[in-house]
Write a protein that holds these residues in place. Sequence first.
Motif, PDB file in Angstrom:
ATOM      1  N   GLY A 146       0.798  -1.214   0.000  1.00  0.00           N
ATOM      2  CA  GLY A 146       0.000   0.000   0.000  1.00  0.00           C
ATOM      3  C   GLY A 146       0.831   1.266   0.000  1.00  0.00           C
ATOM      4  N   PRO A 147       0.613   2.163   0.953  1.00  0.00           N
ATOM      5  CA  PRO A 147       1.341   3.440   0.979  1.00  0.00           C
ATOM      6  C   PRO A 147       2.853   3.290   1.108  1.00  0.00           C
ATOM      7  CG  PRO A 147      -0.567   3.508   2.433  1.00  0.00           C
ATOM      8  CD  PRO A 147      -0.405   2.074   2.014  1.00  0.00           C
ATOM      9  N   ASP A 148       3.303   2.146   1.585  1.00  0.00           N
ATOM     10  CA  ASP A 148       4.744   1.917   1.767  1.00  0.00           C
ATOM     11  C   ASP A 148       5.352   1.165   0.586  1.00  0.00           C
ATOM     12  OD1 ASP A 148       7.053   2.263   3.272  1.00  0.00           O
ATOM     13  OD2 ASP A 148       6.860   0.303   4.243  1.00  0.00           O
ATOM     14  N   ARG A 149       4.649   1.183  -0.546  1.00  0.00           N
ATOM     15  CA  ARG A 149       5.049   0.359  -1.679  1.00  0.00           C
ATOM     16  C   ARG A 149       6.396   0.759  -2.283  1.00  0.00           C
ATOM     17  NH1 ARG A 149       0.830   3.553  -2.970  1.00  0.00           N
ATOM     18  NH2 ARG A 149       1.062   5.063  -4.682  1.00  0.00           N
ATOM     19  N   VAL A 150       6.742   2.047  -2.270  1.00  0.00           N
ATOM     20  CA  VAL A 150       7.997   2.466  -2.903  1.00  0.00           C
ATOM     21  C   VAL A 150       9.196   1.821  -2.227  1.00  0.00           C
ATOM     22  CG1 VAL A 150       9.511   4.436  -3.358  1.00  0.00           C
ATOM     23  CG2 VAL A 150       7.071   4.615  -3.823  1.00  0.00           C
ATOM     24  N   LEU A 156      13.087  -4.613  -3.991  1.00  0.00           N
ATOM     25  CA  LEU A 156      12.991  -5.677  -4.996  1.00  0.00           C
ATOM     26  C   LEU A 156      13.902  -5.390  -6.187  1.00  0.00           C
ATOM     27  CD1 LEU A 156      11.521  -8.251  -6.081  1.00  0.00           C
ATOM     28  CD2 LEU A 156       9.945  -6.683  -7.214  1.00  0.00           C
ATOM     29  N   THR A 157      13.825  -4.179  -6.722  1.00  0.00           N
ATOM     30  CA  THR A 157      14.615  -3.873  -7.916  1.00  0.00           C
ATOM     31  C   THR A 157      16.108  -3.787  -7.617  1.00  0.00           C
ATOM     32  OG1 THR A 157      14.140  -1.499  -7.595  1.00  0.00           O
ATOM     33  CG2 THR A 157      12.717  -2.725  -9.112  1.00  0.00           C
ATOM     34  N   LEU A 286      13.214  11.451  -4.473  1.00  0.00           N
ATOM     35  CA  LEU A 286      12.623  12.155  -5.614  1.00  0.00           C
ATOM     36  C   LEU A 286      11.107  12.102  -5.548  1.00  0.00           C
ATOM     37  CD1 LEU A 286      13.070  13.586  -8.362  1.00  0.00           C
ATOM     38  CD2 LEU A 286      13.065  11.316  -9.423  1.00  0.00           C
ATOM     39  N   GLN A 287      10.558  10.966  -5.132  1.00  0.00           N
ATOM     40  CA  GLN A 287       9.100  10.837  -5.054  1.00  0.00           C
ATOM     41  C   GLN A 287       8.517  11.773  -4.006  1.00  0.00           C
ATOM     42  OE1 GLN A 287       7.208   7.839  -2.883  1.00  0.00           O
ATOM     43  NE2 GLN A 287       5.790   7.254  -4.505  1.00  0.00           N
ATOM     44  N   LEU A 337      10.120   4.025 -12.075  1.00  0.00           N
ATOM     45  CA  LEU A 337       9.106   4.876 -12.695  1.00  0.00           C
ATOM     46  C   LEU A 337       8.019   4.021 -13.328  1.00  0.00           C
ATOM     47  CD1 LEU A 337       8.306   7.797 -13.531  1.00  0.00           C
ATOM     48  CD2 LEU A 337       9.595   7.402 -15.641  1.00  0.00           C
ATOM     49  N   GLN A 338       8.422   2.960 -14.013  1.00  0.00           N
ATOM     50  CA  GLN A 338       7.454   2.029 -14.592  1.00  0.00           C
ATOM     51  C   GLN A 338       6.588   1.387 -13.514  1.00  0.00           C
ATOM     52  OE1 GLN A 338       9.308  -1.363 -16.414  1.00  0.00           O
ATOM     53  NE2 GLN A 338       7.373  -2.444 -16.728  1.00  0.00           N
ATOM     54  N   ALA A 339       7.209   1.008 -12.393  1.00  0.00           N
ATOM     55  CA  ALA A 339       6.489   0.304 -11.335  1.00  0.00           C
ATOM     56  C   ALA A 339       5.437   1.170 -10.668  1.00  0.00           C
ATOM     57  CB  ALA A 339       7.474  -0.215 -10.292  1.00  0.00           C
ATOM     58  N   THR A 340       5.658   2.483 -10.610  1.00  0.00           N
ATOM     59  CA  THR A 340       4.772   3.368  -9.844  1.00  0.00           C
ATOM     60  C   THR A 340       3.919   4.290 -10.711  1.00  0.00           C
ATOM     61  OG1 THR A 340       6.565   4.989  -9.651  1.00  0.00           O
ATOM     62  CG2 THR A 340       6.366   3.383  -7.876  1.00  0.00           C
ATOM     63  N   ALA A 341       4.113   4.266 -12.014  1.00  0.00           N
ATOM     64  CA  ALA A 341       3.423   5.225 -12.885  1.00  0.00           C
ATOM     65  C   ALA A 341       1.907   5.121 -12.770  1.00  0.00           C
ATOM     66  CB  ALA A 341       3.863   5.021 -14.334  1.00  0.00           C
TER      67      ALA A 341
END
Length: 413
Positions: A146-150, A156-157, A286-287, A337-341
């Motif tokens: 959820g909100p802690d996904r980043v 993971l990446t 950055l986010q 960026l792809q993961a969160t777009a």
Amino acid sequence: MSADRVRSEPRTTAAAPPVDAARRRRALIALCITEITSWGALYYAFPVLAPAITRDTGWSLPAVTWAFSASQIVSAVTGIGVGRWLDRRGPRAVMTAGSVLAVPAVLGIAHATSYGWFLLAWSVAGVAMAATFYPPAFAALTRWYGPDRVRALTALTLVAGLASTVFAPLTAALDDHLDWRGTYVVLAVVVGVVTIPLHAGLRLPWPHVAHDEHSAAHGHSGEVARSRPFLALLATMALGGFGVYAVVINQVPLLTERGFDTHLAAWALGLGGVGQVLGRLGYAPLQRHTGPRGRTVVILLACAVTTLVLAVVPGPSALVVVAAMLVGMGRGVFTLLQATAVSDRWGMAAYGRLSGLLSAPLMIAIALAPWGGSAIAAALGGFPALFLVLATMTGASALLALATRPAAPRGRS
């Protein structure tokens, strides 16, 4: 705070995912291991083995590479259906099925006696990729955290980014003692033994987020998929993805054409992997300080500028290596960026479907990048000219990103 952040950042009223922290952490560790293994065996082993495959079979290198590219295209198309499944059922069944399918697919590649069989086996591998690579793992962590996904996506990446570091030398060592066919047999066993039980163990409940305020405000996923901002995002990521990944594939030919020896060119590419890790570490700050649209523009402009530096700077070698690391940083942050777009703009309720739609043109662009980059270089007479074109393409994608801000939610100005 910018208007972009006010209007585009998701505001979720749904409770945090009903999964305790320990179970989420175990799932994250499991996905880190399976992503390293899946990417290593199905993707990064191929560049190492492609020359041996060509020598042994007599098939041309472009033909062998095309079979691999075809797997990426199949993966992109299959990923749309995988995304729909993920929204409804979660990742366990589809990722386990992908792992199971990967085993006969890789064995089929190993035992291919004709090019048609080889192409078919890689196409089946593409289906397995759609169910085991980043998009389903991104969807799982986005919903569970959820909100802690980043933070979870970054972890993971960062770990999965080591897939090439682990599997490229492992594949080379296996090829020294076996042949390419025997190497793929070993990799098929590794995929089965490692990823099937870990994916089957993803038994966490699948949180219901149908009432995510941001998702509801922007309408049904079908409406979002047809909206101008989403279509602009598709074009942005596809054009930017082609530019970013064509740079990776063609960086060594660029440097060798400029007179650098192959070892230095390889070191520059390898240090780009270090830059990739550093770029991902910088994504969370950055986010916090940018909105989705502004963040996309900044990242793509940074990729364009670093590509331009490689295009116009002939040396010295230290400066070229620094430029290669900066290019790697852009590539690393592009993955997040792809993961969160999608979730940053339209929430999490339809993340799987929308992310699958977003990944399809991006994966096709990435699949075409090796062939397209070399074709452009041949047409323009060299790799520096190619890198100028790629910098222009990536800059154009940054301009397209300006149109990716969703309209104001219903009932709001």
